[in-house]
Write an enzyme that holds these catalytic residues in place. Structure first.
Site, short mmCIF file in Angstrom:
data_model
loop_
_atom_site.label_atom_id
_atom_site.label_comp_id
_atom_site.label_asym_id
_atom_site.label_seq_id
_atom_site.Cartn_x
_atom_site.Cartn_y
_atom_site.Cartn_z
N ARG A 204 0.82 -1.22 0.00
CA ARG A 204 0.00 0.00 0.00
C ARG A 204 0.85 1.27 0.00
O ARG A 204 0.43 2.29 -0.52
CB ARG A 204 -0.94 0.00 1.20
CG ARG A 204 -2.04 -1.00 1.01
CD ARG A 204 -3.03 -0.97 2.14
NE ARG A 204 -4.22 -1.72 1.78
CZ ARG A 204 -5.16 -2.07 2.62
NH1 ARG A 204 -5.07 -1.72 3.89
NH2 ARG A 204 -6.20 -2.75 2.22
N LYS B 63 -19.67 -15.94 1.30
CA LYS B 63 -21.12 -15.77 1.48
C LYS B 63 -21.80 -15.07 0.31
O LYS B 63 -21.27 -14.10 -0.23
CB LYS B 63 -21.36 -14.89 2.71
CG LYS B 63 -20.99 -15.53 4.02
CD LYS B 63 -21.28 -14.54 5.11
CE LYS B 63 -20.99 -15.11 6.48
NZ LYS B 63 -21.11 -14.04 7.47
N GLY C 175 -10.15 -8.01 -1.13
CA GLY C 175 -8.90 -8.32 -0.42
C GLY C 175 -8.41 -9.75 -0.58
O GLY C 175 -7.24 -9.98 -0.89
N GLY D 264 -13.17 -3.56 0.36
CA GLY D 264 -14.55 -3.05 0.44
C GLY D 264 -14.86 -2.04 -0.65
O GLY D 264 -15.95 -2.04 -1.21
P1 AMP Z 1 -14.77 -13.62 1.12
O1 AMP Z 1 -14.19 -12.82 2.25
O2 AMP Z 1 -16.24 -13.62 1.07
O3 AMP Z 1 -14.14 -13.26 -0.21
O4 AMP Z 1 -14.39 -15.13 1.42
C1 AMP Z 1 -13.10 -15.60 1.36
C2 AMP Z 1 -12.99 -16.87 2.15
O5 AMP Z 1 -13.89 -17.82 1.63
C3 AMP Z 1 -11.61 -17.46 2.07
O6 AMP Z 1 -11.02 -17.42 3.35
C4 AMP Z 1 -11.86 -18.89 1.62
O7 AMP Z 1 -11.12 -19.83 2.34
C5 AMP Z 1 -13.34 -19.09 1.89
N1 AMP Z 1 -13.91 -20.14 1.02
C6 AMP Z 1 -13.82 -20.22 -0.31
N2 AMP Z 1 -14.41 -21.34 -0.75
C7 AMP Z 1 -14.88 -22.00 0.33
C8 AMP Z 1 -15.59 -23.21 0.52
N3 AMP Z 1 -15.93 -23.98 -0.51
N4 AMP Z 1 -15.94 -23.55 1.78
C9 AMP Z 1 -15.60 -22.76 2.84
N5 AMP Z 1 -14.92 -21.60 2.71
C10 AMP Z 1 -14.57 -21.21 1.48
#
Ligand code: AMP
Length: 396
Positions: free
Chosen positions: A39, A200, A348, A371
């Protein structure tokens, strides 16, 4: 299109220029040293440009979450030190970010000098976008530059309020982020393919809805895929699902642009060394959970991506932190580097994955905003950019 000034529009010579940068660097949990100085490096072009034009460069940033109190471990000294090393000239760290002592220090600066104010968030007024605090920041300078793309989705004093009082411009980093991502969202070369993954659906629902209006196909991976797969009535075993979002996922699936995994790498429990096997999406065994997209899915996604002219990706396609379940994220990242397309990674975790696997430098653009880039993909106006536009109307 955005209408604001950029660095080349400013006559900065001899002027005091307050530059909001995003020096919120990750700190090592044990040593409290800077774990990654990306950064700081990202804002060097703006800082050098202003210093070489003989401005007095007054940098300001937040670091961590001190919640309006002075927290010694979050002082900016080590950031100033690293900045000085990267610039090849001293960057003096001041002891506060507003007040008489800071004003005196600034009055003593020579043209071309660089100073860094203390952590903005030691003052609760920063995050509250306090009017008086914004004025105090503005009193330090003649001009304002925002180069903190990663904080542009926040309407804080240093990203929003201050721009009301000073002629303002976007720094090179903000300009670059908006140019590349703005083109993708407003006037993309087609075919335009979106890729979404991560934990999610609920975090990315607005991104899904906005991207569906713009893309030709939306490829889904990560844990969020399982909420869609459950919505199709399939057994997802113990995979991570958001039960509250299944109905919404069903509705979204009416849009035929959404493409889902046809196979997954399943594990018998959530662990880096879990037993794993590749299974068809219709055959996830009870008790097993999908932690990565499978090889057939990777091939399908490559087939769709191979003719793309624009790709926007946010969210890892599997648990990339575990070697066994990193392949989908790694292989799609690698494949993107082979395309003759504008390839954009935002968020991120996805940026961290691209960096970890060594592909970040070969993609068109890896956003510095987590974000901020998500809100951009949602189609939202970022307050930091809005403030620059308002300032443009006022000061031209
Ligand atoms: P996000 O912050 O929503 O981008 O989520 C990122 C996180 O989602 C990472 O730490 C990944 O390890 C997790 N992730 C990705 N695929 C899976 C999965 N199939 N099951 C559980 N966690 C996951």
């Amino acid at each position: 299109m955005h209408k604001f000034l950029t660095l080349n529009d400013l006559d900065a010579k001899g002027k005091r220029v307050l530059v909001r940068v995003d020096f919120n660097v990750p700190l090592d949990k044990k040593t409290n040293e800077i774990a990654d100085d990306k950064r700081i490096r990202e804002s060097l072009p703006t800082i050098k440009f202003l210093a070489e034009r003989n401005a007095k460069v007054i940098l300001c940033s937040h670091l961590g979450r001190p919640d309006g109190k002075v927290v010694d471990s979050l002082r900016m000294d080590k950031v100033a030190l690293r900045l000085g090393q990267l610039l090849g000239r001293k960057a003096k760290k001041l002891n506060d970010c507003v007040g008489d002592e800071v004003k005196r220090e600034i009055a003593g600066m020579n043209n071309g000098d660089v100073a860094l104010l203390e952590n903005l968030r030691f003052h609760p007024e920063e995050e509250a976008n306090d009017e008086n605090f914004s004025e105090q920041l503005a009193e330090l300078a003649d001009l304002y530059v925002n180069d903190a793309f990663g904080t542009c989705h926040r309407a804080h004093a240093s990203t929003y309020g201050v721009a009301k009082h000073l002629r303002s411009a976007a720094g090179f980093l903000v300009e670059k982020e908006l140019r590349v991502m703005g083109k993708a969202m407003e006037n993309p070369d087609k075919p335009f393919i979106g890729i979404l993954g991560g934990a999610k659906i609920s975090d990315k629902i607005k991104v899904i809805e906005n991207l569906l209006k713009k893309v030709d196909k939306l490829l889904i991976g990560g844990a969020m895929a399982f909420t869609f797969i459950k919505a199709e009535g399939k057994n997802v075993g113990a995979s991570k699902v958001e039960d509250g979002q299944v109905d919404l996922a069903k509705k979204l699936l009416y849009n035929k642009k959404i493409v889902l995994p046809v196979d997954v790498v399943a594990a018998n429990h959530f662990d880096a060394n879990a037993d794993s096997k590749i299974v068809d999406i219709n055959d996830i065994p009870n008790g097993w959970l999908g932690l990565d997209i499978g090889p057939k899915t990777i091939e399908n996604y490559k087939e769709i991506l191979k003719n793309a002219k624009t790709v926007v990706w946010s969210g890892p396609l599997g648990v990339f932190e575990f070697e066994k379940f990193a392949n989908g994220t790694k292989e799609i990242a690698r494949f993107l580097t082979t395309l003759k397309a504008t390839t954009i990674v935002g968020g991120g975790d996805t940026a961290a994955a691209a960096e970890k696997f060594g592909y970040a430098g070969k993609l068109t653009h890896v956003s510095t905003g987590g974000g901020a880039s998500l809100e951009f993909f949602e189609g939202k106006k970022l307050p930091g950019i809005e403030a620059l536009e308002e300032s443009y109307k006022k000061f031209k």
